[in-house]
Design a protein around this motif. Structure first.
Motif, PDB file in Angstrom:
ATOM      1  N   CYS A 154     -10.021  -0.814  -3.147  1.00 41.11           N
ATOM      2  CA  CYS A 154     -10.832  -1.951  -3.605  1.00 41.11           C
ATOM      3  C   CYS A 154     -10.057  -3.261  -3.507  1.00 41.11           C
ATOM      4  O   CYS A 154     -10.608  -4.303  -3.127  1.00 41.11           O
ATOM      5  CB  CYS A 154     -11.291  -1.706  -5.038  1.00 41.11           C
ATOM      6  N   PHE A 155      -8.773  -3.211  -3.853  1.00 40.45           N
ATOM      7  CA  PHE A 155      -7.956  -4.426  -3.763  1.00 40.45           C
ATOM      8  C   PHE A 155      -7.875  -4.899  -2.318  1.00 40.45           C
ATOM      9  O   PHE A 155      -8.001  -6.101  -2.025  1.00 40.45           O
ATOM     10  CB  PHE A 155      -6.562  -4.152  -4.324  1.00 40.45           C
ATOM     11  N   VAL A 169      -5.672   5.408  -6.037  1.00 35.47           N
ATOM     12  CA  VAL A 169      -6.029   5.250  -4.622  1.00 35.47           C
ATOM     13  C   VAL A 169      -7.278   4.389  -4.478  1.00 35.47           C
ATOM     14  O   VAL A 169      -7.358   3.503  -3.620  1.00 35.47           O
ATOM     15  CB  VAL A 169      -6.234   6.625  -3.974  1.00 35.47           C
ATOM     16  N   ILE A 170      -8.286   4.627  -5.334  1.00 35.03           N
ATOM     17  CA  ILE A 170      -9.512   3.827  -5.282  1.00 35.03           C
ATOM     18  C   ILE A 170      -9.221   2.361  -5.599  1.00 35.03           C
ATOM     19  O   ILE A 170      -9.770   1.447  -4.964  1.00 35.03           O
ATOM     20  CB  ILE A 170     -10.556   4.401  -6.261  1.00 35.03           C
ATOM     21  N   TYR A 188      -8.118  -8.747   1.175  1.00 36.82           N
ATOM     22  CA  TYR A 188      -7.719  -8.919   2.568  1.00 36.82           C
ATOM     23  C   TYR A 188      -8.889  -8.849   3.532  1.00 36.82           C
ATOM     24  O   TYR A 188      -9.063  -9.704   4.382  1.00 36.82           O
ATOM     25  CB  TYR A 188      -6.690  -7.847   2.924  1.00 36.82           C
ATOM     26  N   ARG A 189      -9.746  -7.844   3.368  1.00 41.15           N
ATOM     27  CA  ARG A 189     -10.830  -7.628   4.328  1.00 41.15           C
ATOM     28  C   ARG A 189     -11.834  -8.771   4.321  1.00 41.15           C
ATOM     29  O   ARG A 189     -12.298  -9.207   5.376  1.00 41.15           O
ATOM     30  CB  ARG A 189     -11.536  -6.304   3.992  1.00 41.15           C
ATOM     31  N   LEU A 247       0.824  -1.208   0.000  1.00 42.83           N
ATOM     32  CA  LEU A 247       0.000   0.000   0.000  1.00 42.83           C
ATOM     33  C   LEU A 247       0.858   1.256   0.000  1.00 42.83           C
ATOM     34  O   LEU A 247       0.543   2.248  -0.670  1.00 42.83           O
ATOM     35  CB  LEU A 247      -0.936   0.005   1.208  1.00 42.83           C
ATOM     36  N   GLY A 248       1.958   1.232   0.759  1.00 40.43           N
ATOM     37  CA  GLY A 248       2.851   2.390   0.782  1.00 40.43           C
ATOM     38  C   GLY A 248       3.459   2.658  -0.575  1.00 40.43           C
ATOM     39  O   GLY A 248       3.594   3.823  -0.994  1.00 40.43           O
ATOM     40  N   LEU A 249       3.822   1.598  -1.302  1.00 39.57           N
ATOM     41  CA  LEU A 249       4.383   1.765  -2.641  1.00 39.57           C
ATOM     42  C   LEU A 249       3.370   2.385  -3.587  1.00 39.57           C
ATOM     43  O   LEU A 249       3.686   3.316  -4.342  1.00 39.57           O
ATOM     44  CB  LEU A 249       4.856   0.411  -3.169  1.00 39.57           C
TER      45      LEU A 249
END
Length: 424
Positions: free
Chosen positions: A298-299, A293-294, A304-305, A10-12
């Motif tokens: 979504c990914f 960002v969206i 994960y979620r 996510l940081g990348l």
């Protein structure tokens, strides 16, 4: 470990989004910086002087313009990065001038004074001044090797300049850069200057060239000083000629003018691989950053979620709505809530009938009693029987045996089904 990898991913992606938002949107920053000339364009247009900007994708005819304004590059360092056919280098001006341009239209050449580092440091100091060797190299490219420049000290120099009779303007320049009067060639004439040197020259050999020694007179920074803005308008009107109405051509790339006016079929466009950068320039960079960002959110939500996707053959998919309702009803019966459930059902059913008759405000006990009164005017016996069956289920349903509950509920169902409540 899984969480650490996800955070790194996510940081990348967020870093790439930030780069798209900020790093790729700087192409137009120079033109709006203190050293740029966006302010000159807007100021001239506000004073009724039409201005057109050079565009690498639009070919202009010589007859369309009256005077070309050609700022020289701010740094020789960028000259090695220029690609053929590219009008700009890292958002800056073309680092050299084609000799053929001087034969197209009368041209006002603006010599540079400051390095690019001035924009990064925010300080106009001695180290930020361009070396004279770079400026003389530019002058040699336009066949003016004999001109010499000098600079005044670290202070503002003020002077009263006159180009039009009975019209004097006060100008102010910091570390003024001027032509040395003692070294002017014979074909160059001073049009305006300070006590220490010449500021504006007209050089006529086989072509007419106007040279402005100090760019701070016309750039975004200089227009805000003293009466520099008023003098700029007076100078441009004087150089392009009285009665001239054709626009000024503010030239910031290396494209030549056409000898003929383009036909009405369309203008000439040149495409190159560098045009792809326009899809990532501001404000499109904001759009791409938002999409990125969206996509990341979504990914994360999907992968994960909520975990991996379910197998299509899972038995959970076969669970129908009817089966769920039957299971819920069985649980209520096992817990001994049949009577209470039946009482609530009867109350809600009567309230719905009252709403149908009298509107949304009638879904209460008063509305139900009003409904029974209305029914009694038509059939007193039916109204009494229905009210008695409903009252029994509501008040004593929770203490009835299962057989009594079913018998009273069946009676209520038949009575309510045979009742014609009519319309409002």
């Amino acid at each position: 470990m899984r969480k650490a990898g996800l955070i790194a991913f996510l940081g990348l992606l967020l870093g790439l989004a930030a780069w798209a938002l900020f790093a790729l949107s700087r192409d137009g920053d120079y033109d709006r910086s203190p050293l740029g000339y966006k302010g000159l364009q807007l100021w001239l247009q506000a004073k009724g002087i039409a201005v057109i900007r050079s565009d690498a994708h639009v070919t202009r005819a010589r007859s369309e313009v009256s005077l070309r304004i050609q700022p020289l590059p701010t740094s020789q360092r960028d000259a090695t990065k220029t690609q053929p056919g590219d009008g700009k280098t890292s958002g800056r001006l073309e680092p050299w001038i084609y000799g053929a341009k001087l034969y197209e239209r009368p041209t006002l050449i603006i010599l540079p004074k400051w390095r690019d580092s001035v924009l990064n440091d925010g300080l106009a100091q001695e180290s930020g001044l361009l070396p004279f060797a770079d400026l003389y190299r530019d002058l040699a490219r336009i066949y003016l090797r004999d001109l010499h420049l000098k600079r005044l000290g670290p202070e503002f120099e003020e002077a009263q300049l006159t180009l039009v009779p009975n019209q004097t303007e006060k100008v102010a320049l910091y570390r003024a850069q001027l032509f040395d009067r003692s070294a002017l060639p014979s074909h160059c004439t001073e049009l305006a200057g300070m006590q220490s040197g010449a500021l504006l020259l007209r050089c006529q050999n086989s072509v007419t060239i106007y040279l402005l020694s100090d760019p701070d007179l016309l750039n975004n920074h200089g227009l805000a000083l003293a009466s520099n803005a008023a003098f700029a308008v007076s100078m441009i009107r004087n150089l392009r000629g009285a009665g001239e109405t054709r626009p000024i051509y503010l030239d910031t790339n290396g494209q030549l003018l056409d000898s003929e006016k383009p036909t009405s079929e369309g203008r000439t466009y040149q495409r190159s691989a560098t045009d792809l950068k326009r899809f990532f320039a501001y404000p499109l960079s904001v759009v791409w950053g938002t999409v990125l960002v969206i996509a990341v959110i979504c990914f994360w939500r999907g992968a994960y979620r909520f975990g991996p996707p379910l197998d299509e053959r899972s038995p959970n998919i076969e669970l129908s709505k009817t089966a769920a309702i039957e299971a819920t009803a069985r649980l209520l019966r096992l817990s001994g809530n049949d009577g209470r459930m039946t009482a609530q059902f009867v109350q809600h059913l009567l309230a719905d009938k009252a709403i149908l008759l009298f509107g949304h405000g009638a879904g209460n006990q008063t509305g139900v009693e009003r409904m029974f009164q209305r029914l009694a005017h038509r059939d007193q016996a039916l109204a009494d029987a229905l009210q008695s069956a409903a009252q029994a289920l509501i008040e004593r349903g929770h203490v009835m045996t299962r057989s009594d509950l079913h018998r009273n509920l069946e009676t209520f169902r038949k009575l309510i089904g045979s009742t014609d409540l009519g319309s409002r």
